[in-house]
Design a protein around this motif. Structure first.
Motif, short mmCIF file in Angstrom:
data_model
loop_
_atom_site.label_atom_id
_atom_site.label_comp_id
_atom_site.label_asym_id
_atom_site.label_seq_id
_atom_site.Cartn_x
_atom_site.Cartn_y
_atom_site.Cartn_z
N GLN A 478 65.25 58.24 -57.81
CA GLN A 478 64.98 59.04 -56.63
C GLN A 478 63.62 59.73 -56.78
N PRO A 479 62.85 59.87 -55.69
CA PRO A 479 61.52 60.50 -55.79
C PRO A 479 61.63 62.00 -56.05
N TYR A 480 60.58 62.56 -56.63
CA TYR A 480 60.52 64.00 -56.85
C TYR A 480 60.43 64.74 -55.51
N ASP A 481 61.01 65.95 -55.45
CA ASP A 481 60.87 66.75 -54.24
C ASP A 481 59.53 67.49 -54.24
N LYS A 524 48.99 61.47 -61.89
CA LYS A 524 48.57 60.31 -61.11
C LYS A 524 49.77 59.56 -60.54
N GLY A 525 50.87 59.55 -61.29
CA GLY A 525 52.07 58.86 -60.82
C GLY A 525 52.66 59.49 -59.58
N VAL A 526 52.78 60.83 -59.57
CA VAL A 526 53.37 61.48 -58.40
C VAL A 526 52.42 61.41 -57.20
N GLU A 527 51.12 61.32 -57.44
CA GLU A 527 50.17 61.15 -56.33
C GLU A 527 50.44 59.86 -55.58
N ARG A 528 50.95 58.86 -56.30
CA ARG A 528 51.23 57.55 -55.69
C ARG A 528 52.69 57.41 -55.28
N GLY A 529 53.44 58.50 -55.39
CA GLY A 529 54.83 58.48 -54.96
C GLY A 529 55.76 57.75 -55.90
N LEU A 530 55.36 57.59 -57.16
CA LEU A 530 56.22 56.89 -58.12
C LEU A 530 57.40 57.77 -58.53
N GLU A 584 48.50 48.82 -59.10
CA GLU A 584 49.25 47.55 -59.13
C GLU A 584 50.75 47.80 -59.07
N ILE A 585 51.21 48.80 -59.83
CA ILE A 585 52.64 49.12 -59.85
C ILE A 585 53.09 49.66 -58.50
N ALA A 586 52.28 50.56 -57.92
CA ALA A 586 52.63 51.14 -56.62
C ALA A 586 52.70 50.06 -55.54
#
Length: 590
Positions: A478-481, A524-530, A584-586
């Motif tokens: 689940q994504p972070y709030d 960087k990960g949360v910036e891309r919605g990971l 690439e992952i996003a």
């Protein structure tokens, strides 16, 4: 436990091997290897295949020796064989190697007590407690035995001294067919002497086993030449406990540091417990020495002390692990003797949700790491093979709990609680996050909270052994709030490094790089919605033979820069490579 086996005269029928027992064909010589399993001072040979998984080896140990898989830790060559699905050959285990088996025993033991009046009492007691503690519990339940000096506790006809550990009683007296220890409690004889002119009147009061009637006997003895004309069994005379020398003081390297009141309360409560003679109780779990410290009433634990010289593979480790040959800890990228510093660092860097932790603030951290500090402590109750000396280590507040995440399915854990643990572990590059070191607690509203403990393997010098149990929980997908994302955006690795230095830990260059890169990845990960799963998977290896994505990123950056490149330029290179891999992952996740 098994008896020792002489390695020079091993007979084939003594070798544990499931292949022969199951009727399977004999494996090729190059696949079958003979290893030696060391447990509690005993050694036994065991034949395995190089292609066996660590899980299958543990299952075989469970089958032959009865040690449940989840209570086993295997160590070979100074490294824990932690990945159950990895193969024996993946860890480099070869013919003739010794595997050290560390067992995690249950801390609770059922004690059934029968009184002389026929009543039966049942207690659940930590195995690290002593008989004196059991007597205190009996006194609370039975007024007949409220005088501790009158109690005599017997097991299998043998009187038990107050200092006798429950674990020792279990080991020598427990019936294998019964999970409980049966004790008898009765009133002991009391000797009272009072002077009558030049003579002494001696009273012996004895409680019968069948009723509460006291029998009084009177003896008249004379005093001759300064000596009494009788001998008394001093075992039945109440004796004052011997003087207990101890010291405990926080280690404050910077006079500007002001600890919050919660830490001082913990320190003072720990000192109060030691001051009244309540010894530290060594935990039965883990691979190092960890001691529960009691309050002055002996009714609850207030803190946990972990000396640096009792860490896994340290000089005074109480679990029998070998000394580290090169200073590296059980996890790759960690150093023996630095676990206590990392425990404290996890608390310092667990900033409150309201903002960065101030130098003097005592607010609860975002992830809820218990208050922790470095102390120096002297007490004979620790592991001192060569004489009692001061020990330095971490002191962490004991958190009331209802067990660990091992005791419950992850589906019931609150989403936010799992996410806060994931933020901490990713940022600290935790190399030892498993369900057993996440405690289950309740907040003031009765809601479940997860409490992270055991951070001695965080901030390693490399990403080789990062492991996150929560990766396999549904909440990780689940994504972070928004609040969690705002918290992550507020993190600053450079300020964190400066804060650790202010508190006295000049973090190693390699560990500082780890903190910078892991914080960079998280942001960087949360910036891309990971999701936590996507980011955490980047840090963890799928198998021992396959490098993690973060490891590949670091290696590519090292290959792209010169050895004399500045740290700032190296991190800039890492950032560019990380952007490309994350994009690439996003894109794949869309």
């Amino acid at each position: 436990m098994s008896s020792g086996v002489v390695l020079s005269s091993i007979q084939s029928e003594h070798v544990l091997s499931s292949h022969c027992m199951s009727g399977n064909p004999v494996p090729p010589p190059d696949e079958s290897i003979l290893i030696y399993l060391s447990v509690s001072g005993s050694v036994m040979p065991m034949r395995v295949l190089k292609c066996d998984s660590i899980e299958s080896v543990k299952l075989r140990i469970q089958s032959y020796k009865g040690f449940v898989v989840k209570n086993q830790k295997l160590v070979c060559g100074g490294r824990e064989l932690a990945r159950s699905n990895s193969l024996v050959r993946d860890y480099g285990v070869t013919d003739g190697n010794v595997l050290h088996l560390v067992l995690r025993l249950s801390d609770l033991q059922v004690i059934k007590v029968k009184t002389t009046s026929g009543k039966q009492l049942t207690f659940n007691v930590e195995r690290g407690r002593d008989v004196g503690y059991v007597k205190q519990q009996i006194a609370k339940k039975e007024k007949e035995f409220d005088d501790l000096d009158e109690q005599e506790v017997v097991c299998e006809g043998e009187p038990l001294e107050d200092q006798r550990l429950i674990d020792d009683v279990c080991r020598y007296n427990n019936n294998n067919n019964d999970a409980a220890i049966h004790l008898l409690v009765r009133k002991s004889s009391k000797v009272r002497a009072r002077p009558v002119e030049k003579n002494f009147e001696l009273d012996i009061v004895v409680s019968r086993l069948n009723d509460r009637e006291n029998v009084r006997r009177q003896y008249d003895t004379s005093e001759e030449n300064g000596r009494r004309g009788y001998e008394v069994d001093r075992g039945i005379i109440p004796r004052k406990p011997p003087g207990r020398d101890f010291s405990l003081e926080p280690i404050i390297v910077n006079p500007k540091i002001e600890f919050p009141s919660a830490i001082w309360d913990m320190v003072n409560a720990t000192i109060d417990g030691l001051d009244v003679g309540l010894d530290p109780i060594r935990s039965m779990e883990g691979t190092g020495g960890a001691y529960f410290m009691q309050d002055s009433y002996g009714e609850r634990f207030v803190s946990v002390f972990k000396p640096i010289d009792e860490e896994p593979m340290a000089v005074n480790n109480p679990r029998g692990l070998p000394l580290s040959s090169d200073g590296e800890g059980l996890k790759k990228g960690t150093r023996v003797g630095e676990g206590a510093f990392r425990e404290v660092a996890a608390y310092i860097l667990d900033h409150p949700e309201s903002g960065r932790r101030s130098l003097f603030g005592g607010s609860k951290g975002f992830a809820g790491v218990p208050p922790t500090l470095m102390i120096k402590c002297l007490h004979y109750g620790f592991n001192h093979p060569e004489g009692v000396t001061n020990k330095i280590g971490s002191l962490q507040m004991f958190m009331e709990n209802n067990g660990s995440c091992e005791d419950m399915g992850p589906g019931s854990f609150p989403l936010k609680e799992v996410h806060k643990i994931s933020v901490l572990d990713i940022r600290m590059a935790n190399a030892d996050r498993h369900a057993g070191n996440i405690l289950l607690g309740k907040d003031q509203d009765g809601q479940t909270v997860l409490i992270p403990i055991d951070h001695g393997y965080c901030l390693p010098e490399s990403f080789e052994d990062c492991t996150f149990e929560w990766l396999y929980w549904p909440q990780a997908h689940q994504p972070y709030d928004s609040k969690t994302i705002d918290y992550i955006k507020s993190l600053d690795a450079e300020e964190d490094i400066a804060l650790l230095k202010f508190h006295g830990w000049d973090i190693p260059v390699e560990s500082a790089r780890t903190l910078r890169i892991s914080t960079m990845l998280l942001k960087k990960g949360v910036e891309r919605g990971l999701t936590p799963f996507s980011i955490g998977s980047i840090m963890c290896r799928e198998t021992l033979k396959k490098e993690s994505i973060i490891g590949e990123i670091v290696q590519e950056a090292q290959d792209s820069t010169l050895p004399v490149t500045s740290e700032a330029l190296f991190l800039e290179t890492v950032s560019h490579i990380m952007d490309r891999r994350l994009d690439e992952i996003a894109e794949l996740n869309c």
